[in-house]
Scaffold this motif. Structure first.
Motif, short mmCIF file in Angstrom:
data_model
loop_
_atom_site.label_atom_id
_atom_site.label_comp_id
_atom_site.label_asym_id
_atom_site.label_seq_id
_atom_site.Cartn_x
_atom_site.Cartn_y
_atom_site.Cartn_z
N GLU A 206 7.69 -12.35 8.20
CA GLU A 206 6.81 -12.97 7.21
C GLU A 206 5.91 -11.95 6.53
OE1 GLU A 206 4.69 -15.92 9.39
OE2 GLU A 206 6.49 -17.07 9.91
N ARG A 207 5.91 -10.72 7.02
CA ARG A 207 5.04 -9.68 6.46
C ARG A 207 5.54 -9.25 5.08
NH1 ARG A 207 0.86 -9.55 10.33
NH2 ARG A 207 0.29 -7.45 9.73
N ARG A 208 4.62 -8.85 4.22
CA ARG A 208 4.98 -8.51 2.85
C ARG A 208 5.01 -7.01 2.58
NH1 ARG A 208 5.04 -12.88 -0.36
NH2 ARG A 208 4.10 -14.81 0.43
N GLY A 209 4.71 -6.23 3.62
CA GLY A 209 4.80 -4.79 3.46
C GLY A 209 3.56 -4.17 2.84
N ASN A 210 3.56 -2.86 2.80
CA ASN A 210 2.38 -2.12 2.30
C ASN A 210 2.84 -0.94 1.46
OD1 ASN A 210 -0.13 -0.98 1.91
ND2 ASN A 210 -0.22 -0.02 3.94
N GLU A 415 3.60 1.19 9.29
CA GLU A 415 2.71 1.22 8.13
C GLU A 415 3.38 0.64 6.89
OE1 GLU A 415 -1.02 1.98 6.45
OE2 GLU A 415 -0.39 2.20 8.54
N TYR A 416 4.61 1.06 6.60
CA TYR A 416 5.29 0.63 5.39
C TYR A 416 5.61 -0.87 5.41
CZ TYR A 416 5.92 5.64 4.58
OH TYR A 416 5.71 6.98 4.40
N PHE A 417 5.96 -1.39 6.60
CA PHE A 417 6.31 -2.81 6.68
C PHE A 417 5.13 -3.65 7.15
CE2 PHE A 417 10.40 -0.72 6.61
CZ PHE A 417 11.12 -1.52 5.73
N ASP A 418 3.97 -3.03 7.30
CA ASP A 418 2.71 -3.71 7.60
C ASP A 418 2.82 -4.58 8.86
OD1 ASP A 418 0.05 -4.28 7.16
OD2 ASP A 418 0.47 -6.03 5.90
N LEU A 419 3.31 -3.97 9.95
CA LEU A 419 3.54 -4.69 11.19
C LEU A 419 2.43 -4.40 12.20
CD1 LEU A 419 7.34 -3.85 11.63
CD2 LEU A 419 6.36 -5.91 10.60
N THR A 420 2.31 -5.26 13.20
CA THR A 420 1.43 -4.97 14.34
C THR A 420 2.18 -4.03 15.29
OG1 THR A 420 2.27 -6.80 15.68
CG2 THR A 420 0.45 -7.30 14.17
N ILE A 421 1.45 -3.49 16.26
CA ILE A 421 2.09 -2.61 17.25
C ILE A 421 3.19 -3.37 17.99
CG2 ILE A 421 1.74 -1.31 19.39
CD1 ILE A 421 0.56 0.14 17.09
N LYS A 422 2.89 -4.60 18.41
CA LYS A 422 3.87 -5.40 19.14
C LYS A 422 5.12 -5.65 18.30
CE LYS A 422 4.55 -9.88 21.42
NZ LYS A 422 3.93 -11.20 21.73
N GLN A 423 4.91 -5.99 17.03
CA GLN A 423 6.05 -6.24 16.15
C GLN A 423 6.88 -4.99 15.93
OE1 GLN A 423 3.88 -7.73 12.79
NE2 GLN A 423 3.98 -9.88 13.46
N THR A 424 6.22 -3.86 15.84
CA THR A 424 6.94 -2.59 15.65
C THR A 424 7.76 -2.26 16.88
OG1 THR A 424 5.04 -1.85 14.33
CG2 THR A 424 6.69 -0.21 14.86
#
Length: 450
Positions: A206-210, A415-424
């Motif tokens: 659901e993330r929109r990226g950065n 950073e590029y996909f604007d994720l949390t640590i857990k999601q990464t």
């Protein structure tokens, strides 16, 4: 005793890099000196061993990496990579978006280093995902899988080329076997894994990226970029030359040139050697991406200079890895590892992979992990009669495993996909580990027939 010194040396390397934030190259040289003293090497010979390690490692690699970085930058700056991505995505349509992204990333990934490839492709992936109405990670995971596989398995990328040099493997055979393993690996770790990831970590999709994290982006008008054909040909030119040499050797000489080669043998061997293949490819890229497009010589030379600046530290780190590897060999650690495992029944390919995995988890750097592992398994590989190209790929696969918080790639993806640590961890780290395990499986299957 030698194994204990090795373990303490790796711990020292970890402390210097992680705790004291030392530069990786400096840390490698300090560790090499300390380990050499711990192994009882004569102090007067330590400097010679380190110099030999750096020289042997960078002798050909400086040419390959330098020319490779220049070629990749020429393709990127001319808009060739942009043309490749957009042409394939338009050709495959909405239903084939993932396959188009994989193919584009694979072609671009051969020409560009991982970090450059991801910076170049992320904005394209974001734009295509928005236009098609799909989550960015649906395309981002296949993109990262293809870039990572080329980075870990295929010359002229740093790790596989460096390990090939260290183990005396044919870069052409590594490339041929690497492509065979890479195709199913990319599919499993890319499109297949993205469907699985969407189920167990849906919030990440659901993330929109950065895009801001990428900084200012160079924009292209499609009609002003080089044609698709010339862009693909330029990107794959070194691969084509090395493939020609490998196929020729396999078909006409059973995989190895004779001791008294004829005129054609010499020509094929010349154009197929990685350094010459990269030089010829660079000259072609300078024409195709520069002079043929009426760019002034000064602009082309500026691109080449910028490319070299971007890999200067990478070259030093690889040289430092070569120094550490040489100390391990000269100090007898490789023989100690061989003696430790010679009667264990563990395949040297699995052992090489496992050592690379442990070092990758500990150190973060895939290249340093691969270089250190190659120094440890070289004697074991020689005594067991393992095909060097397969050992290169086993170590390359191991060096990609379990990328986490001590790896720059982890933070770039986050950073590029604007994720949390857990999601990464549940996307990027798992993706890299799948590539590593599937890659090892491919190597073991190939070892049954070659």
């Amino acid at each position: 005793m030698d194994i204990l010194v090795l373990v303490l040396g790796i711990l020292l390397l970890l402390v210097l890099i992680i705790k004291f934030k030392f530069n990786t190259y400096v840390s490698l040289i300090i560790t090499a000196v300390v380990v050499a003293l711990g192994l009882g090497m004569a102090p007067a010979k330590i400097a010679t061993s380190i110099q030999n390690g750096i020289g042997a490692q960078l002798g050909e690699l400086a040419l390959v990496f330098g020319f490779g970085a220049m070629l990749g930058r020429l393709v990127a700056d001319a808009g060739g990579a942009y043309r490749i991505a957009h042409t394939l995505i338009n050709a495959f349509g909405r239903r084939g978006l993932q396959l188009a992204v994989v193919l584009a990333s694979f072609i671009i990934g051969i020409a560009l280093f991982f970090e450059v490839g991801i910076v170049l492709l992320v904005p394209i992936v974001f734009a295509i995902a928005a236009e098609a109405g799909v989550p960015i990670l649906t395309l981002g995971i296949p993109m990262a899988a293809a870039l990572s596989v080329t980075h870990g398995f295929l010359p002229p990328h740093p790790a596989p080329t460096a390990i090939s040099t260290a183990l005396g493997a044919s870069a052409g055979l590594v490339l041929a076997y690497g492509v065979i393993i890479a195709i199913p690996t990319v599919y499993i770790a890319g499109p297949l894994f993205s469907k699985l990831a969407h189920r167990f970590v849906p919030d990440a999709f659901e993330r929109r990226g950065n895009l801001k994290a990428l900084g200012p982006q160079k924009t292209f008008k499609l009609e002003e970029t080089p044609s698709f054909g010339i862009s693909v040909l330029t990107s794959l030119f070194p691969v084509i030359l090395m493939a020609i040499a490998t196929v020729y050797e396999l078909v006409f000489h059973g995989g190895k040139l004779p001791k008294t080669p004829n005129g054609l043998d010499n020509v094929i061997a010349f154009i197929g050697s990685p350094s010459i293949a990269m030089l010829i490819s660079l000259l072609f890229a300078m024409w195709a991406m520069g002079y043929a497009r009426k760019l002034p010589a000064k602009a082309i030379m500026t691109t080449l200079e910028d490319a070299v600046k971007s890999i200067a530290m990478l070259l030093l780190v690889i040289g430092g890895g070569g120094a550490f590897k040489q100390v391990l060999i000269d100090g007898g650690v490789g023989d100690s590892v061989k003696n430790l495992f010679v009667g264990s029944g563990i395949s040297p390919l699995i052992l090489g992979w496992l050592i690379a995995v442990v070092l990758r988890i500990a150190l973060g750097s895939a290249t340093v992990a691969a270089m250190t592992a190659s120094g440890l398994v070289l004697p074991l590989m020689q005594s067991a009669g393992i095909q060097p190209a397969l050992m290169v790929l086993a170590i390359g696969a191991g060096s990609l495993a379990a990328s986490h918080v001590n790896d720059a790639g982890f933070w770039m993806f986050r950073e590029y996909f604007d994720l949390t640590i857990k999601q990464t961890l549940l996307t990027w780290t798992l993706l890299e580990t799948i590539i590593s395990v599937v890659g090892l499986g491919g190597v073991l299957l190939l070892s049954l027939v070659v």
